[in-house]
Write an enzyme that holds these catalytic residues in place. Structure first.
Site, PDB file in Angstrom:
ATOM      1  N   ARG A  58      48.125  39.766  43.281  1.00  0.00           N
ATOM      2  CA  ARG A  58      48.296  41.151  42.789  1.00  0.00           C
ATOM      3  C   ARG A  58      49.638  41.369  42.077  1.00  0.00           C
ATOM      4  NH1 ARG A  58      43.611  40.905  44.290  1.00  0.00           N
ATOM      5  NH2 ARG A  58      42.440  42.558  45.334  1.00  0.00           N
ATOM      6  N   SER A  83      41.434  49.175  47.284  1.00  0.00           N
ATOM      7  CA  SER A  83      42.293  48.837  48.428  1.00  0.00           C
ATOM      8  C   SER A  83      43.616  49.563  48.260  1.00  0.00           C
ATOM      9  CB  SER A  83      42.571  47.338  48.484  1.00  0.00           C
ATOM     10  OG  SER A  83      41.418  46.624  48.798  1.00  0.00           O
ATOM     11  N   GLU A 111      49.059  48.877  47.471  1.00  0.00           N
ATOM     12  CA  GLU A 111      48.476  48.088  46.388  1.00  0.00           C
ATOM     13  C   GLU A 111      48.487  48.821  45.041  1.00  0.00           C
ATOM     14  OE1 GLU A 111      45.916  45.779  44.021  1.00  0.00           O
ATOM     15  OE2 GLU A 111      45.153  47.620  44.864  1.00  0.00           O
TER      16      GLU A 111
END
Ligand code: EPU
Length: 345
Positions: A165, A240, A335
């Protein structure tokens, strides 16, 4: 170029939070990119690039600058052979349409990334990943507008520094510097092989599936996602909300395993703990914090039931993080990115 004024960020983001953006520019082609940056610099305003707003949180104060919405469309086959397909898509394309096209043609590499909301241009920014695949494994290059040098550049995959990520596009000194015009991926003929990511493997075992072709993996992933992940058009969320925990040392991995926490070794060799499991074990699934609900199906997802303000989100986040820290000692990280923030955590 279409420019609108005073548009609430809550209408541009799937979490549906945030005050007004001063200007929102819709970018339909490369020329619009230059025009939008010229417009912003003339007015001495900051800029922020956005796709579908599926991984982006708006703050209560809004954004005093220019939001650039990537709406550049088109997909092109660069090369097709019996072994591989090189596919280029423009940044405003819908990611899942791009995946569907690749799967229909029978090439493997992004089928496990089926059903992820958002645009193609956003995909490399956070190195999207699901069910064992990440775009880092197939991306070859992007064409981008370099806002520092004010010219179009090609950035090769090796220069994107893709991790979990995290890439040069959302992290470090060049975060926010590049407007992604197009993304090129190299896909292979063939099928994935077991073992799969835990939740996909469970589905395969339960249903006795033996066909791992791109189209069938796509079909299964879409079923799993539909059963677990809220549709942002029905229940506002940003996917998420918290990341899985990357374990940084062999000692940390050993300790997690000893404690019986579920770990997963990713294709790049790094090991994560499933934070969803930690949240579930802490009894937070289905609980509500300041108008946000921890999904009872997938604990990493935070659903906006009734909250109107970023302050509520911040309070909810702090309570969830503190519970996990107190119980397990792990510091969970958010996130989605926040508008106006460079996402440097
Ligand atoms: N788990 C639980 N309880 C939960 C959720 C998960 O115990 O409520 C444990 C289970 O052991 C399960 C494992 O975690 O087998 C994996 O769960 P899941 O497949 O639901 O995936 P995840 O690790 O929770 C990540 C990504 C998702 C992606 C899925 C599928 C992150 C932050 N999230 O979630 O990505 O779709 O894997 O691969 O890495 C997103 O980033 O927005 C996103 C939805």
């Amino acid at each position: 170029m279409n420019i609108r004024e005073n548009i609430p960020l809550s209408t541009l983001t799937t979490m549906r939070l945030g005050g007004p953006a001063r200007y929102v520019a819709e970018i339909a082609d490369k020329d619009d990119i230059k025009k939008a940056y010229a417009f912003a610099s003339e007015k001495n305003l900051p800029t922020w690039i956005m796709g579908a707003g599926a991984n982006t949180i708006g703050k209560d104060a809004g954004f005093r600058g220019v939001i650039l919405l990537n709406k550049i469309r088109g997909t092109e086959i660069i090369k097709e052979s019996p072994d591989e397909l090189i596919l280029k898509g423009m940044g405003g394309e819908i990611w899942d349409d791009f995946v569907a096209f690749a799967c229909q043609k029978g090439y493997s590499g992004i089928e496990a990334l089926s059903g992820i909301p958002g645009t193609l241009g956003a995909a490399p920014v956070q190195n999207i990943g699901a069910y064992g695949q990440e775009i880092s494994q197939v991306i070859t290059e992007v064409e981008a507008y370099d806002t520092h040098e004010r010219r179009f550049v090609t950035i090769k995959a090796r220069d994107m520094k893709m991790k979990y990520r995290e890439t040069i596009f959302n992290h470090g000194p060049d975060a926010g510097r590049y407007f992604i015009v197009s993304v090129t991926v190299r896909l292979k003929k063939g099928t994935l092989a077991p073992p799969f990511y835990r939740s996909l493997q469970s589905y395969i075992d339960e249903h006795g599936e033996t066909d791992f072709s791109p189209e069938n993996i796509r079909r299964m992933v879409l079923i799993i996602r539909a059963a677990k992940l809220p549709d942002p058009s029905e229940e506002p969320s940003a996917g998420s909300f918290l990341k899985n925990v990357t374990l940084k040392s062999p000692a940390a991995i050993a300790a997690a395993k000893e404690n019986g926490y579920p770990t997963y070794q990713k294709p790049d060799g790094s090991t994560i703990i499933n934070s969803g499991w930690l949240i579930e074990q802490a009894g937070l699934k289905g609980q509500t914090f300041h108008g946000f609900r921890v999904s009872d199906k997938a604990a990493l997802i935070l659903i906006n039931d009734s909250a109107k303000s970023y302050t509520d989100l911040s309070a909810a986040r702090n309570e969830i993080k503190k519970t996990i820290k107190d119980k397990f000692g792990y510091e969970l990280a958010q996130e989605p990115v926040e508008i106006g923030d460079k996402n440097e955590d």
